[in-house]
Design a protein around this motif. Structure first.
Motif, PDB file in Angstrom:
ATOM      1  N   SER A  88       0.858  -1.177   0.000  1.00 20.19           N
ATOM      2  CA  SER A  88       0.000   0.000   0.000  1.00 20.19           C
ATOM      3  C   SER A  88       0.895   1.229   0.000  1.00 20.19           C
ATOM      4  O   SER A  88       1.738   1.386   0.885  1.00 20.19           O
ATOM      5  N   ILE A  89       0.717   2.069  -0.998  1.00 20.94           N
ATOM      6  CA  ILE A  89       1.538   3.265  -1.166  1.00 20.94           C
ATOM      7  C   ILE A  89       0.643   4.476  -0.930  1.00 20.94           C
ATOM      8  O   ILE A  89      -0.388   4.628  -1.593  1.00 20.94           O
ATOM      9  N   HIS A  90       1.036   5.317   0.024  1.00 22.62           N
ATOM     10  CA  HIS A  90       0.242   6.496   0.380  1.00 22.62           C
ATOM     11  C   HIS A  90       1.023   7.758   0.028  1.00 22.62           C
ATOM     12  O   HIS A  90       2.188   7.889   0.391  1.00 22.62           O
ATOM     13  N   ASN A  91       0.366   8.674  -0.643  1.00 20.30           N
ATOM     14  CA  ASN A  91       0.941   9.983  -0.948  1.00 20.30           C
ATOM     15  C   ASN A  91      -0.059  11.044  -0.512  1.00 20.30           C
ATOM     16  O   ASN A  91      -1.206  11.029  -0.961  1.00 20.30           O
ATOM     17  N   ASP A  92       0.348  11.940   0.351  1.00 17.82           N
ATOM     18  CA  ASP A  92      -0.478  13.061   0.797  1.00 17.82           C
ATOM     19  C   ASP A  92       0.247  14.315   0.321  1.00 17.82           C
ATOM     20  O   ASP A  92       1.264  14.705   0.892  1.00 17.82           O
ATOM     21  N   ILE A  93      -0.272  14.905  -0.750  1.00 15.59           N
ATOM     22  CA  ILE A  93       0.460  15.922  -1.496  1.00 15.59           C
ATOM     23  C   ILE A  93      -0.177  17.297  -1.303  1.00 15.59           C
ATOM     24  O   ILE A  93      -1.303  17.520  -1.750  1.00 15.59           O
ATOM     25  N   PRO A  94       0.526  18.222  -0.643  1.00 15.58           N
ATOM     26  CA  PRO A  94      -0.008  19.582  -0.542  1.00 15.58           C
ATOM     27  C   PRO A  94       0.191  20.319  -1.862  1.00 15.58           C
ATOM     28  O   PRO A  94       1.259  20.245  -2.473  1.00 15.58           O
ATOM     29  N   LEU A  95      -0.850  21.004  -2.303  1.00 13.87           N
ATOM     30  CA  LEU A  95      -0.761  21.769  -3.542  1.00 13.87           C
ATOM     31  C   LEU A  95      -1.250  23.193  -3.293  1.00 13.87           C
ATOM     32  O   LEU A  95      -2.230  23.401  -2.578  1.00 13.87           O
ATOM     33  N   PRO A 126       2.073  -7.723  -7.393  1.00 12.52           N
ATOM     34  CA  PRO A 126       2.872  -8.286  -6.310  1.00 12.52           C
ATOM     35  C   PRO A 126       3.661  -7.211  -5.555  1.00 12.52           C
ATOM     36  O   PRO A 126       3.961  -6.149  -6.092  1.00 12.52           O
ATOM     37  N   ASN A 127       3.954  -7.529  -4.326  1.00 20.52           N
ATOM     38  CA  ASN A 127       4.699  -6.614  -3.460  1.00 20.52           C
ATOM     39  C   ASN A 127       6.047  -6.209  -4.053  1.00 20.52           C
ATOM     40  O   ASN A 127       6.524  -5.107  -3.806  1.00 20.52           O
ATOM     41  N   GLU A 128       6.650  -7.102  -4.819  1.00 21.20           N
ATOM     42  CA  GLU A 128       7.987  -6.858  -5.360  1.00 21.20           C
ATOM     43  C   GLU A 128       8.030  -5.643  -6.291  1.00 21.20           C
ATOM     44  O   GLU A 128       9.088  -5.062  -6.498  1.00 21.20           O
ATOM     45  N   LEU A 129       6.887  -5.263  -6.863  1.00 17.45           N
ATOM     46  CA  LEU A 129       6.861  -4.107  -7.757  1.00 17.45           C
ATOM     47  C   LEU A 129       6.637  -2.788  -7.024  1.00 17.45           C
ATOM     48  O   LEU A 129       6.711  -1.715  -7.626  1.00 17.45           O
ATOM     49  N   ALA A 130       6.376  -2.851  -5.731  1.00 20.79           N
ATOM     50  CA  ALA A 130       6.083  -1.639  -4.962  1.00 20.79           C
ATOM     51  C   ALA A 130       7.215  -0.603  -5.005  1.00 20.79           C
ATOM     52  O   ALA A 130       6.937   0.587  -5.166  1.00 20.79           O
ATOM     53  N   PRO A 131       8.491  -0.982  -4.881  1.00 20.64           N
ATOM     54  CA  PRO A 131       9.538   0.047  -4.953  1.00 20.64           C
ATOM     55  C   PRO A 131       9.546   0.794  -6.294  1.00 20.64           C
ATOM     56  O   PRO A 131       9.733   2.005  -6.336  1.00 20.64           O
ATOM     57  N   TYR A 132       9.305   0.092  -7.385  1.00 20.20           N
ATOM     58  CA  TYR A 132       9.231   0.738  -8.698  1.00 20.20           C
ATOM     59  C   TYR A 132       8.053   1.709  -8.748  1.00 20.20           C
ATOM     60  O   TYR A 132       8.201   2.858  -9.182  1.00 20.20           O
ATOM     61  N   VAL A 133       6.879   1.260  -8.308  1.00 24.43           N
ATOM     62  CA  VAL A 133       5.687   2.115  -8.336  1.00 24.43           C
ATOM     63  C   VAL A 133       5.883   3.311  -7.414  1.00 24.43           C
ATOM     64  O   VAL A 133       5.529   4.439  -7.769  1.00 24.43           O
ATOM     65  N   GLN A 134       6.479   3.104  -6.247  1.00 22.01           N
ATOM     66  CA  GLN A 134       6.732   4.214  -5.322  1.00 22.01           C
ATOM     67  C   GLN A 134       7.649   5.250  -5.964  1.00 22.01           C
ATOM     68  O   GLN A 134       7.411   6.455  -5.856  1.00 22.01           O
ATOM     69  N   ALA A 135       8.679   4.803  -6.655  1.00 19.26           N
ATOM     70  CA  ALA A 135       9.579   5.744  -7.333  1.00 19.26           C
ATOM     71  C   ALA A 135       8.835   6.514  -8.425  1.00 19.26           C
ATOM     72  O   ALA A 135       9.039   7.716  -8.596  1.00 19.26           O
ATOM     73  N   GLN A 136       7.952   5.821  -9.134  1.00 19.39           N
ATOM     74  CA  GLN A 136       7.154   6.486 -10.165  1.00 19.39           C
ATOM     75  C   GLN A 136       6.239   7.552  -9.550  1.00 19.39           C
ATOM     76  O   GLN A 136       6.070   8.627 -10.117  1.00 19.39           O
ATOM     77  N   THR A 137       5.654   7.249  -8.398  1.00 23.84           N
ATOM     78  CA  THR A 137       4.756   8.236  -7.777  1.00 23.84           C
ATOM     79  C   THR A 137       5.527   9.480  -7.361  1.00 23.84           C
ATOM     80  O   THR A 137       4.985  10.585  -7.426  1.00 23.84           O
ATOM     81  N   LYS A 138       6.779   9.326  -6.980  1.00 18.78           N
ATOM     82  CA  LYS A 138       7.578  10.505  -6.624  1.00 18.78           C
ATOM     83  C   LYS A 138       7.761  11.411  -7.838  1.00 18.78           C
ATOM     84  O   LYS A 138       7.674  12.636  -7.723  1.00 18.78           O
ATOM     85  N   ASP A 139       7.990  10.813  -9.004  1.00 21.44           N
ATOM     86  CA  ASP A 139       8.107  11.610 -10.230  1.00 21.44           C
ATOM     87  C   ASP A 139       6.764  12.267 -10.574  1.00 21.44           C
ATOM     88  O   ASP A 139       6.723  13.404 -11.052  1.00 21.44           O
ATOM     89  N   ALA A 140       5.664  11.557 -10.331  1.00 23.01           N
ATOM     90  CA  ALA A 140       4.339  12.114 -10.591  1.00 23.01           C
ATOM     91  C   ALA A 140       4.062  13.317  -9.695  1.00 23.01           C
ATOM     92  O   ALA A 140       3.487  14.317 -10.137  1.00 23.01           O
ATOM     93  N   VAL A 141       4.485  13.234  -8.442  1.00 28.12           N
ATOM     94  CA  VAL A 141       4.278  14.336  -7.499  1.00 28.12           C
ATOM     95  C   VAL A 141       5.035  15.581  -7.964  1.00 28.12           C
ATOM     96  O   VAL A 141       4.510  16.698  -7.910  1.00 28.12           O
ATOM     97  N   ILE A 142       6.245  15.398  -8.458  1.00 26.67           N
ATOM     98  CA  ILE A 142       7.017  16.526  -8.993  1.00 26.67           C
ATOM     99  C   ILE A 142       6.248  17.176 -10.144  1.00 26.67           C
ATOM    100  O   ILE A 142       6.141  18.405 -10.229  1.00 26.67           O
ATOM    101  N   ALA A 143       5.674  16.359 -11.020  1.00 25.65           N
ATOM    102  CA  ALA A 143       4.894  16.887 -12.147  1.00 25.65           C
ATOM    103  C   ALA A 143       3.652  17.626 -11.662  1.00 25.65           C
ATOM    104  O   ALA A 143       3.286  18.666 -12.227  1.00 25.65           O
TER     105      ALA A 143
END
Length: 133
Positions: A3-10, A106-123
């Protein structure tokens, strides 16, 4: 299940951010330009092309205007479960929070997805920059 949580202030009004979130086919133009390079609608789904070249078919599960919450899912050969919700919450005058939660297997892909969400937050921060003083 990961479970990946992002709380993004805008620094933008909730109504403006929600308008971009619910515009399901304009992800690449309004919410995360540069992170997503193309997005085309296909029935109740969108075909999303990311800057790194990967492509995903995201199915719209729910779009709740009253709660300013959108839910989408991905099911492909790599992801056996992927459900994500994006909710926009007003946070004072002219500001909001975007809460993006992804549950996936699967859980093994979570680090990749988490890294992608960080790039999405920057965008997202580029799409909704602070107002000029």
């Amino acid at each position: 299940m990961a479970s990946i949580h992002n709380d993004i202030p805008l620094n933008a009004p909730a109504r403006d951010v929600w308008d971009a979130v619910r515009d399901f086919g304009a992800l690449h133009q309004r919410l995360v330009p540069g992170f997503v390079t193309a997005c085309t609608l296909d029935g109740d789904a969108r075909i999303v092309t990311f800057a790194n070249g990967s492509v995903a078919r995201e199915v719209l599960v729910d779009c709740d205007n009253a709660r300013q919450r959108l839910v989408y899912a991905i099911n492909n050969e790599r992801l056996t479960h992927y459900s994500a919700s994006v909710q926009v919450i007003a946070d004072g005058d002219g500001k909001c929070r975007l809460v993006w939660i992804i549950d996936m297997l699967p859980n093994e892909l979570a680090p990749y997805v988490q890294a992608q969400t960080k790039d999405a937050v920057i965008a997202m921060h580029k799409a909704f920059p602070p107002a000029a003083a």
